[in-house]
Structure formats: C-alpha cells, structure tokens
Design an enzyme around this catalytic site. Structure first.
Site, PDB file in Angstrom:
ATOM      1  N   GLU A   1      -4.835 -10.430  -9.042  1.00 13.19           N
ATOM      2  CA  GLU A   1      -3.983 -10.942 -10.122  1.00 13.19           C
ATOM      3  C   GLU A   1      -2.661 -10.180 -10.134  1.00 13.19           C
ATOM      4  OE1 GLU A   1      -5.966 -10.998 -13.862  1.00 13.19           O
ATOM      5  OE2 GLU A   1      -7.648 -12.199 -13.107  1.00 13.19           O
ATOM      6  N   PRO A   2      -1.636 -10.785 -10.722  1.00 11.24           N
ATOM      7  CA  PRO A   2      -0.325 -10.126 -10.711  1.00 11.24           C
ATOM      8  C   PRO A   2      -0.355  -8.729 -11.328  1.00 11.24           C
ATOM      9  CG  PRO A   2      -0.112 -12.408 -11.442  1.00 11.24           C
ATOM     10  CD  PRO A   2      -1.577 -12.129 -11.331  1.00 11.24           C
TER      11      PRO A   2
ATOM     12  N   GLY B   1      -3.810  -6.478  -9.148  1.00  9.17           N
ATOM     13  CA  GLY B   1      -4.154  -6.471  -7.727  1.00  9.17           C
ATOM     14  C   GLY B   1      -5.598  -6.913  -7.572  1.00  9.17           C
TER      15      GLY B   1
ATOM     16  N   TRP C   1      -1.578 -14.015  -4.322  1.00 12.15           N
ATOM     17  CA  TRP C   1      -1.813 -13.645  -2.920  1.00 12.15           C
ATOM     18  C   TRP C   1      -3.135 -14.236  -2.429  1.00 12.15           C
ATOM     19  CZ3 TRP C   1      -0.860  -8.824  -5.879  1.00 12.15           C
ATOM     20  CH2 TRP C   1       0.511  -8.595  -6.041  1.00 12.15           C
TER      21      TRP C   1
ATOM     22  N   GLY D   1     -16.047 -10.115   3.506  1.00 13.31           N
ATOM     23  CA  GLY D   1     -14.620 -10.122   3.807  1.00 13.31           C
ATOM     24  C   GLY D   1     -14.228  -8.921   4.649  1.00 13.31           C
TER      25      GLY D   1
ATOM     26  N   ARG E   1       7.224  -3.938  33.812  1.00 14.23           N
ATOM     27  CA  ARG E   1       8.492  -3.247  33.550  1.00 14.23           C
ATOM     28  C   ARG E   1       8.582  -2.007  34.428  1.00 14.23           C
ATOM     29  NH1 ARG E   1      12.880  -1.311  32.162  1.00 14.23           N
ATOM     30  NH2 ARG E   1      13.574  -0.841  30.031  1.00 14.23           N
TER      31      ARG E   1
ATOM     32  N   GLN F   1       2.959   9.160  31.928  1.00  9.82           N
ATOM     33  CA  GLN F   1       1.758   9.680  31.254  1.00  9.82           C
ATOM     34  C   GLN F   1       1.768   9.409  29.756  1.00  9.82           C
ATOM     35  OE1 GLN F   1       1.399  13.767  32.515  1.00  9.82           O
ATOM     36  NE2 GLN F   1       0.059  13.171  34.202  1.00  9.82           N
TER      37      GLN F   1
ATOM     38  N   GLU G   1      -8.984  -6.817   1.088  1.00 12.83           N
ATOM     39  CA  GLU G   1     -10.431  -6.610   0.828  1.00 12.83           C
ATOM     40  C   GLU G   1     -10.711  -5.159   0.458  1.00 12.83           C
ATOM     41  OE1 GLU G   1     -10.760  -9.380   0.598  1.00 12.83           O
ATOM     42  OE2 GLU G   1     -10.307 -10.555   2.375  1.00 12.83           O
TER      43      GLU G   1
ATOM     44  N   GLU H   1      -7.371   3.362   0.984  1.00 13.79           N
ATOM     45  CA  GLU H   1      -7.441   4.559   0.132  1.00 13.79           C
ATOM     46  C   GLU H   1      -8.676   4.498  -0.769  1.00 13.79           C
ATOM     47  OE1 GLU H   1      -4.707   2.903   0.845  1.00 13.79           O
ATOM     48  OE2 GLU H   1      -3.655   4.501   1.919  1.00 13.79           O
TER      49      GLU H   1
END
Lengths: 391, 84
Positions: free
Chosen positions: A130-131, A134, A160, A242, A268, A279, A364, A368
């Site tokens: 939720e706004p 979170g 989101w 999730g 390359r 290395q 999900e 932290e």
C-alpha cells in the site's frame, strides 16, 4: 498408418527445465529488450505461456494442472528469470494466488477458479503493498467490512501490483477488525479500478498498476482460508512461494550475466588479446559461476523441502532468496562493468539485468527484513528460557 | 499414542525454540511463541509428521493453544492402532 478416433490421445509431456529453456530461448530472449522498452509484456506471449501449460503447472491434474513438483517449478522460473524478469514476475504473482487457492481454498472456490488459473484463462495477481505501508502487513489500511448475513465490503488502495493491469483475479489482503483477511476479488467486480504505473526502475514490462477498491461488494465465498489467528498463515505461505520464485528467477539472472559476460569477454580484445585473458575479468566470471551453482542448490533444497511438506522450507526459502537476489544484483553490476559503455547503452541486456536485479532485493520482503529472521537462527539456542524471563 | 504424539509436538516446539520450557498444558500463545511464521511451520509439521490434512475449520486458536490441544486435534484424524 493414420490414427483412429478410438486410439487414446497421449497427454503432452509435463513442462520441465529443458522445455522451459527451449521456450524461453525461442519466444522470450529475442524480444526481452523490446518488452522492456515498450514497458509491457504483449498479450501474445501471455497466450503462448498458456498454450505451453506454464502458468500454474503445479496445480492438481483434477483441475487441469500437472501436479508438478516444486523443484521443477523452481527450475522453470529460473529459466524465465534468465530470459526476462518481467515475464517471470507475472508467473510469480500468478503462482502465489494459485498456490494459496490450492492450499486454502474450499472445494467450491477450487472448482470455480483453479481450472482457469491452470489453463491461463484467468491470470492472478497479489495485492499486499500500500502507498503508506509498503509490504508491511501490520500497516495495512485497506479494510474489509463483514456484512450482516455474510459477504464483505472492500475499500483501499494497493500499489506496485505486478500484473495489476492485466490480472483477472486479485488476492487482496485487508484488515477485518484485528485480523488480516485474504479475499479473492474478480477484476470485473464494480468498484475495482487499475491504473498503470509506468517507468519503474526494473521489471518495467510486468504490467505494474495501482489498484483501487471502492465499496467493492463481495460474497461470503470471497474469503480465502481461515480467519482469526490463522489468517496470517495465508500471507506467510503465499509470500513463501513468491520468495521461492524470486530466488529461482534471481539464479536465472546470474546465469544470464554469465552468458552475456563470457560471450563479450571472448569477443572483445584489448591490446590484441581477448578480454577474458585479464585476471580481473576472470575473477568476476569465477564469482558468477560459483554463486550461480550455490544459488541453484539453495533453490533446489528449498523446493525439495516444499515437496516433502517439511516446515524447514520456509527458512530455506528465505536464505535462498536473500543469497540469490543479492548475488544477482552484485553480478549484474559486474556484467555492466565488463561490457563498459556498451552495457550502459539503451537496449543492452546487461543494463536491463542491472535494473531488474535491484528489484529482486526488495520484492516479497526486503533483504534487510529477511536478514533479521535469518539471524534469528544463530541465536536460537542462546536465548533465556521463558522461565528465566519470568523471574 | 497420545503420549508419543505429545512428545513429538513438544519436541518440535523445543527444536524451534530451545528456550521454551513448557508443559503439555502451557499456553504457547501467552508465552509469545506463536506468530504467523511459526503457526505455518506448526501446521506443516503436524500434517507431515502425522500424515493428516488440516482443514480451515481446524485452524482455530483453541486447537493450537497447548501441546495437549494439538494432541487432541491430531487424535481426531489418526485412529488409534488396534489392540491385540
């Protein structure tokens, strides 16, 4: 000889890592940058995923699924993560809703929704964030008011929401008094409105939306799972699936970093010698190869424990998600570094992997928060007993 | 069977919370050992260990408040072995 109508038609083989890899290489890898640029997965791909039986193959064959093992599901989601995290994210949220329905749904709810979810005719999304809060479940402001005689009235805003622009069925978490309840909300219910959220940092094609619920009237059959003290289990179990999908998809991101970086370092040249001879470049590749193996093993272990119904799967999944997502972010950054300015260029896959991988550390449950729970393992046998605390 | 069931359940709780000194009648909610994570682990443990499937109606707080209550819940699904 031609077949006759009396011959039994063999079911197509159940999807596995090999078939998913072939599907991703043919239909997703060549177009992933286009999806990222356009900011949406096209309907055509959603239909192809459905035709391949990849939306929810773990559902019971009784409802059109294949009863696929979680270990195999993790391998499939890894392959999708290797190709396109936006498409894998759509699989993730569909998986979360489908799994929750299979685990907690009544017979009536299963018969109503599971066949469509298995076939990909009904796409699911998960509405927690939720706004103002979170994904902190304790801060949920959306409310579900129980109605006299049964049913609910749902009000609130979820944001989101992966797949929110396209999903047909939402699994919405809302407060009902002191409890958190999980409600199945069809998209076409009056009062449901989805607004696109464009230009996210990563997983830009995952059809992210803000979903608003205004006086949405639902029947008693909208409630998924138990109420009261056990209602939190629905959220815990759904998030666990999730995390498993995100962990697997993150392993896929690392594999994509290896594939891209090894190819570039072989092509390359610098001072007349291939970049791969340096290395410092070898150090980056060696760390990617090591971590992809470690992450893959962690996901396989979490999947094995899920298939065995072992409660240890929840911690194993936490550890796998933390490890794989943080490793994916680290290695995607190194993949950009190996490619130099090319990797910073618009439309380059290294740039997309870099942006998508950051999202994996957040969704999900942020890493932290996860680390607080993981650290609890270390202190398990060092806490005072309840008797000592009471003195 | 009930004693064995109770020992197994208490053993699982102690494995998860080594600091828990509980009897069969101690309220593990009031002691603070239940959250949504452990509740989920507990349900999975009961289902796996005793080969049962708990329905939504079983998931009431009184069925999980004590080791004794959980033993009673399991016994409603698992018939005692025949004697003799």
């Amino acid at each position: 000889m031609t077949s006759t109508l009396t011959e039994p038609v063999a079911a197509p083989p159940a999807p596995d890592r090999d078939s998913a890899r072939a599907f991703v290489d043919e239909h997703i890898v060549p177009k992933a940058e286009e999806y990222d640029r356009l900011g949406r997965i096209p309907e055509e791909l959603l239909e192809r995923v459905a035709a391949e039986g990849l939306w929810a193959p773990f559902l019971s064959p009784e409802f059109g699924g294949r009863g696929l093992a979680m270990t195999t599901l993790g391998e499939i989601h890894e392959e999708f993560g290797r190709g396109c995290s936006s498409m894998r994210s759509l699989l993730t949220v569909h998986t979360m809703l489908s799994w929750a329905l299979q685990r907690w749904g009544s017979r009536e709810q299963l018969e109503r929704w599971a066949p469509g979810l298995a076939a990909g005719r009904v796409l699911g999304a998960f509405c927690l964030s939720e706004p103002g809060a979170g994904s902190d479940a304790a801060g949920i402001a959306a409310s579900a008011a129980a109605q006299p005689g049964g049913g609910w009235v749902l009000n609130g805003v979820k944001t989101w929401i992966t797949g929110g622009l396209r999903a047909d069925l939402f699994l919405v978490f809302a407060k009902a008094g002191p409890s958190t309840v999980a409600l199945l909300v069809p998209r076409d219910t009056p009062g449901v409105e989805a607004t696109p959220i464009d230009d996210m940092l990563g997983t830009r094609a995952s059809l992210v939306a803000e979903v608003r619920f205004t006086d949405v009237r639902l029947g008693p059959d909208a409630l998924l799972g138990p109420g009261a003290f056990a209602s939190g289990m629905v959220l815990t179990g759904t998030l666990d699936l999730g995390r498993f999908s995100v962990a697997s998809g993150s392993v896929g991101i690392i594999q994509a970093c290896i594939d891209l970086s090894a190819a570039h370092a072989s092509r390359r040249t610098i001072g007349g010698r291939p970049l791969r001879d340096l290395q410092l470049i070898q150090a980056k590749l060696s760390d990617m190869v090591t971590d992809v193996r470690a992450g893959r093993l962690m996901c396989a272990e979490a999947g094995r424990l899920k298939d065995a119904g072992d409660p240890a799967t929840i911690m194993a999944t936490w550890v796998a998600k933390y490890f794989a997502s943080s490793a994916a972010a680290r290695h995607a950054s190194e993949a950009v570094q190996i490619h130099g300015a090319l990797g910073c260029s618009p439309g380059h896959p290294a740039a997309r992997l870099y942006r998508d991988s950051k999202v994996m550390e957040i969704i999900e449950g942020s890493n932290e928060i996860q680390r607080i729970t993981i650290a609890g393992e270390a202190y398990r046998d060092r806490l005072p007993t309840n008797k000592e605390r009471a003195r | 069977m009930a004693e064995n069931t109770a020992e197994k359940i208490a053993g699982f709780i102690r494995e998860r919370f080594p600091e828990a000194e509980i009897t069969e009648s101690d309220d593990i909610f009031s002691l603070g050992y239940i959250n949504s994570l452990f509740a989920m682990e507990l349900v999975m443990y009961l289902e796996k260990t005793f080969g049962i499937t708990l329905g939504n109606d079983d998931l009431r707080i009184d069925n999980f408040r004590t080791v004794k209550a959980m033993t009673g819940l399991v016994s409603r699904y698992v018939a005692p072995a025949p004697v003799g």
